[in-house]
Design a protein around this motif. Sequence first.
Motif, PDB file in Angstrom:
ATOM      1  N   LEU A 265      18.732   5.678   1.963  1.00  0.00           N
ATOM      2  CA  LEU A 265      17.059   5.637   1.662  1.00  0.00           C
ATOM      3  C   LEU A 265      16.421   5.678   0.257  1.00  0.00           C
ATOM      4  O   LEU A 265      15.263   4.983   0.123  1.00  0.00           O
ATOM      5  CB  LEU A 265      16.445   6.906   2.510  1.00  0.00           C
ATOM      6  N   LEU A 266      17.197   6.461  -0.500  1.00  0.00           N
ATOM      7  CA  LEU A 266      16.656   6.434  -1.798  1.00  0.00           C
ATOM      8  C   LEU A 266      16.828   4.937  -2.444  1.00  0.00           C
ATOM      9  O   LEU A 266      16.004   4.458  -3.257  1.00  0.00           O
ATOM     10  CB  LEU A 266      17.410   7.525  -2.775  1.00  0.00           C
ATOM     11  N   ALA A 267      17.793   4.229  -2.059  1.00  0.00           N
ATOM     12  CA  ALA A 267      17.987   3.096  -2.595  1.00  0.00           C
ATOM     13  C   ALA A 267      16.869   2.119  -2.197  1.00  0.00           C
ATOM     14  O   ALA A 267      16.492   1.230  -2.975  1.00  0.00           O
ATOM     15  CB  ALA A 267      19.389   2.403  -2.082  1.00  0.00           C
ATOM     16  N   VAL A 268      16.484   2.130  -1.255  1.00  0.00           N
ATOM     17  CA  VAL A 268      15.577   1.417  -0.363  1.00  0.00           C
ATOM     18  C   VAL A 268      14.128   1.650  -1.434  1.00  0.00           C
ATOM     19  O   VAL A 268      13.434   0.637  -1.655  1.00  0.00           O
ATOM     20  CB  VAL A 268      15.262   1.538   1.079  1.00  0.00           C
ATOM     21  N   ALA A 269      13.824   2.866  -1.509  1.00  0.00           N
ATOM     22  CA  ALA A 269      12.686   3.251  -2.264  1.00  0.00           C
ATOM     23  C   ALA A 269      12.928   3.076  -3.553  1.00  0.00           C
ATOM     24  O   ALA A 269      11.510   2.431  -4.074  1.00  0.00           O
ATOM     25  CB  ALA A 269      12.465   4.549  -1.990  1.00  0.00           C
ATOM     26  N   ARG A 270      13.944   3.055  -4.195  1.00  0.00           N
ATOM     27  CA  ARG A 270      13.936   2.767  -5.626  1.00  0.00           C
ATOM     28  C   ARG A 270      13.683   1.077  -5.988  1.00  0.00           C
ATOM     29  O   ARG A 270      13.283   1.123  -7.104  1.00  0.00           O
ATOM     30  CB  ARG A 270      15.284   3.172  -6.347  1.00  0.00           C
ATOM     31  N   ALA A 271      13.800   0.568  -5.053  1.00  0.00           N
ATOM     32  CA  ALA A 271      13.537  -0.891  -5.227  1.00  0.00           C
ATOM     33  C   ALA A 271      12.061  -1.208  -5.250  1.00  0.00           C
ATOM     34  O   ALA A 271      11.768  -2.522  -5.787  1.00  0.00           O
ATOM     35  CB  ALA A 271      14.109  -1.829  -4.099  1.00  0.00           C
TER      36      ALA A 271
ATOM     37  N   VAL B 119       6.780   6.919  -4.889  1.00  0.00           N
ATOM     38  CA  VAL B 119       7.433   8.367  -5.268  1.00  0.00           C
ATOM     39  C   VAL B 119       8.056   8.984  -3.919  1.00  0.00           C
ATOM     40  O   VAL B 119       7.696   8.798  -2.844  1.00  0.00           O
ATOM     41  CB  VAL B 119       6.253   9.155  -5.799  1.00  0.00           C
ATOM     42  N   THR B 120       9.334   9.361  -4.124  1.00  0.00           N
ATOM     43  CA  THR B 120      10.073  10.004  -3.101  1.00  0.00           C
ATOM     44  C   THR B 120       9.940  11.319  -3.052  1.00  0.00           C
ATOM     45  O   THR B 120      10.091  12.174  -4.169  1.00  0.00           O
ATOM     46  CB  THR B 120      11.448   9.430  -3.102  1.00  0.00           C
ATOM     47  N   VAL B 121       9.847  11.961  -1.889  1.00  0.00           N
ATOM     48  CA  VAL B 121       9.498  13.676  -1.927  1.00  0.00           C
ATOM     49  C   VAL B 121      10.469  13.793  -0.844  1.00  0.00           C
ATOM     50  O   VAL B 121      10.491  13.604   0.373  1.00  0.00           O
ATOM     51  CB  VAL B 121       8.156  13.935  -1.734  1.00  0.00           C
TER      52      VAL B 121
ATOM     53  N   ARG C 103       0.912  -1.065   0.007  1.00  0.00           N
ATOM     54  CA  ARG C 103      -0.008  -0.024   0.117  1.00  0.00           C
ATOM     55  C   ARG C 103       0.795   1.359  -0.209  1.00  0.00           C
ATOM     56  O   ARG C 103       0.312   2.453  -0.173  1.00  0.00           O
ATOM     57  CB  ARG C 103      -1.215   0.078   1.000  1.00  0.00           C
ATOM     58  N   THR C 104       2.110   1.308   0.274  1.00  0.00           N
ATOM     59  CA  THR C 104       2.971   2.373   0.264  1.00  0.00           C
ATOM     60  C   THR C 104       3.124   2.840  -1.134  1.00  0.00           C
ATOM     61  O   THR C 104       3.697   2.191  -2.064  1.00  0.00           O
ATOM     62  CB  THR C 104       4.397   1.892   0.686  1.00  0.00           C
ATOM     63  N   LYS C 105       2.664   4.094  -1.340  1.00  0.00           N
ATOM     64  CA  LYS C 105       2.889   4.887  -2.451  1.00  0.00           C
ATOM     65  C   LYS C 105       3.666   6.176  -2.388  1.00  0.00           C
ATOM     66  O   LYS C 105       4.263   6.652  -3.632  1.00  0.00           O
ATOM     67  CB  LYS C 105       1.660   5.479  -2.965  1.00  0.00           C
ATOM     68  N   LEU C 106       4.033   6.550  -1.281  1.00  0.00           N
ATOM     69  CA  LEU C 106       4.798   7.780  -1.023  1.00  0.00           C
ATOM     70  C   LEU C 106       5.802   7.826   0.082  1.00  0.00           C
ATOM     71  O   LEU C 106       5.357   7.211   1.135  1.00  0.00           O
ATOM     72  CB  LEU C 106       3.873   8.902  -0.987  1.00  0.00           C
TER      73      LEU C 106
ATOM     74  N   PHE D  76      20.923   9.604  -9.765  1.00  0.00           N
ATOM     75  CA  PHE D  76      19.774   9.382  -9.352  1.00  0.00           C
ATOM     76  C   PHE D  76      19.276  10.229  -8.181  1.00  0.00           C
ATOM     77  O   PHE D  76      20.301  10.636  -7.580  1.00  0.00           O
ATOM     78  CB  PHE D  76      19.126   7.962  -9.141  1.00  0.00           C
ATOM     79  N   GLY D  77      18.009  10.680  -7.893  1.00  0.00           N
ATOM     80  CA  GLY D  77      17.813  11.339  -6.874  1.00  0.00           C
ATOM     81  C   GLY D  77      16.408  11.290  -6.333  1.00  0.00           C
ATOM     82  O   GLY D  77      15.736  10.397  -6.923  1.00  0.00           O
ATOM     83  N   VAL D  78      15.681  12.176  -5.747  1.00  0.00           N
ATOM     84  CA  VAL D  78      14.434  12.239  -5.252  1.00  0.00           C
ATOM     85  C   VAL D  78      13.543  12.600  -6.637  1.00  0.00           C
ATOM     86  O   VAL D  78      14.042  13.129  -7.584  1.00  0.00           O
ATOM     87  CB  VAL D  78      13.796  13.178  -4.300  1.00  0.00           C
ATOM     88  N   ASP D  79      12.147  12.245  -6.681  1.00  0.00           N
ATOM     89  CA  ASP D  79      11.299  12.625  -7.664  1.00  0.00           C
ATOM     90  C   ASP D  79      10.864  13.734  -7.570  1.00  0.00           C
ATOM     91  O   ASP D  79      10.680  14.514  -8.555  1.00  0.00           O
ATOM     92  CB  ASP D  79      10.193  11.573  -7.532  1.00  0.00           C
TER      93      ASP D  79
END
Length: 419
Positions: free
Chosen positions: A184-190, A195-197, A162-165, A222-225
């Motif tokens: 932290l971004l590496a975790v989210a990019r998986a 979307v990362t903010v 359910r995680t979207k952001l 790469f970086g945040v979205d």
Amino acid sequence: MSTRASTSSPLNSGDPANLTDTATALIHHPYQPPGGFETVQPGVHKASTVLFENTTALKTRQWKDKSGYTYGLHGTPTTFTLEERLATLEGGLQTLLAPSGLAAIALVDMALLRAGDEVLIPDNAYGPGKDFARGELAHWGITHRVYDPQDPASLAAQINERTKLVWLEAAGSVTLEFPDLPGLLAVARAHPNIVTVLDNTWGAGLAFDAFRLGQTPDGEAFGVDVTIHALTKYPSGGGDVLMGAVVTRDPTLHHRLKMTHMRLGLGVGANDAELVLRGLPSLAVRYAAHDASTRQIAQWLTRQPEISQVLHPALPDSPGHAYFLQTCRAAGGLVSMVFEAHRHSSAQVEAFVDALKLFKIGYSWGGPLSLVMPYELQGMRQFGPLAGQKGTLVRLAVGLESVNDLIADLDQAFRVLRG
């Protein structure tokens, strides 16, 4: 009442003399000043209504790609200019303006989340942003959870279908921990659907490159979205403007945000946009001055025996110092100090705050005037060394006064505390 007589049609030719009434002549006056008026600051264009030369223009003019103007809420030359300059500052390609930094946070949440979704928020995020999740998002069926920003494993453990952001903040609000942003971004990019903010207010687009925080094995940056920025602070620089910005690099993501922005009717005043535009040319110089003074004050504070900890990312003992060194070029104008409860009561710390003369009590930061704000530590953090700690945290927002005068002011307030 008519003020001049005429036998011609009221709208016959563009000559005001041919109009039957002074009021009509003034409203429909044909004079246009010559072009070529170049000034240091861009012009200020105020508008709700925008005029079209004909019905074809009415039907074909486009505001979504900034190729034309349709209504003041959708952009003017002044707001378009500010948006483009902010995109350059943040390293993005598109910008949306909002009435405040908190409005920018709310815009991102409302545009990118739906009932049944979940958003993950760092423990040290801006408090009103967390309140928005507890209040409005919860009412709309959107859940949130809090993770430890200093531990990418904590973020990974919280992610589910359910995680979207995922929100990020660097440095942390008030307590100024600096996170492992690439980790932290590496975790989210998986997780491609996330979307990362980043709340980039502290960094101001100058401390680090939010859209270029890491590099893939093949060399791709790469970086945040998305970044949000409270322009109220450093970009304005005067303590007299409320405004926020949302910056992106992806056109599809920008379009999602822009449609919600339009449907919510978010807009900013032309005079406020003018003030931010005026502040931007001196932003780098002012940020460097804030940074230099704050580092000097932070070092001085470490020598004061009443303080149990000084929180500033450039200090070796401050949480996340190693990540700060890897990521940042600068550190801005905030420093916090911790007074432990068993050594100093809240009343004693408040007396210290009240004794300050140059540091004025007030929220926000980034202007010429130095500010101070006390916070109770109990319940402030769920993770890290401050979790469960009792006492008072005092945050200083260092302005543009002489650093020697500011240190002298702090020194006399410490004498009050000791007395």
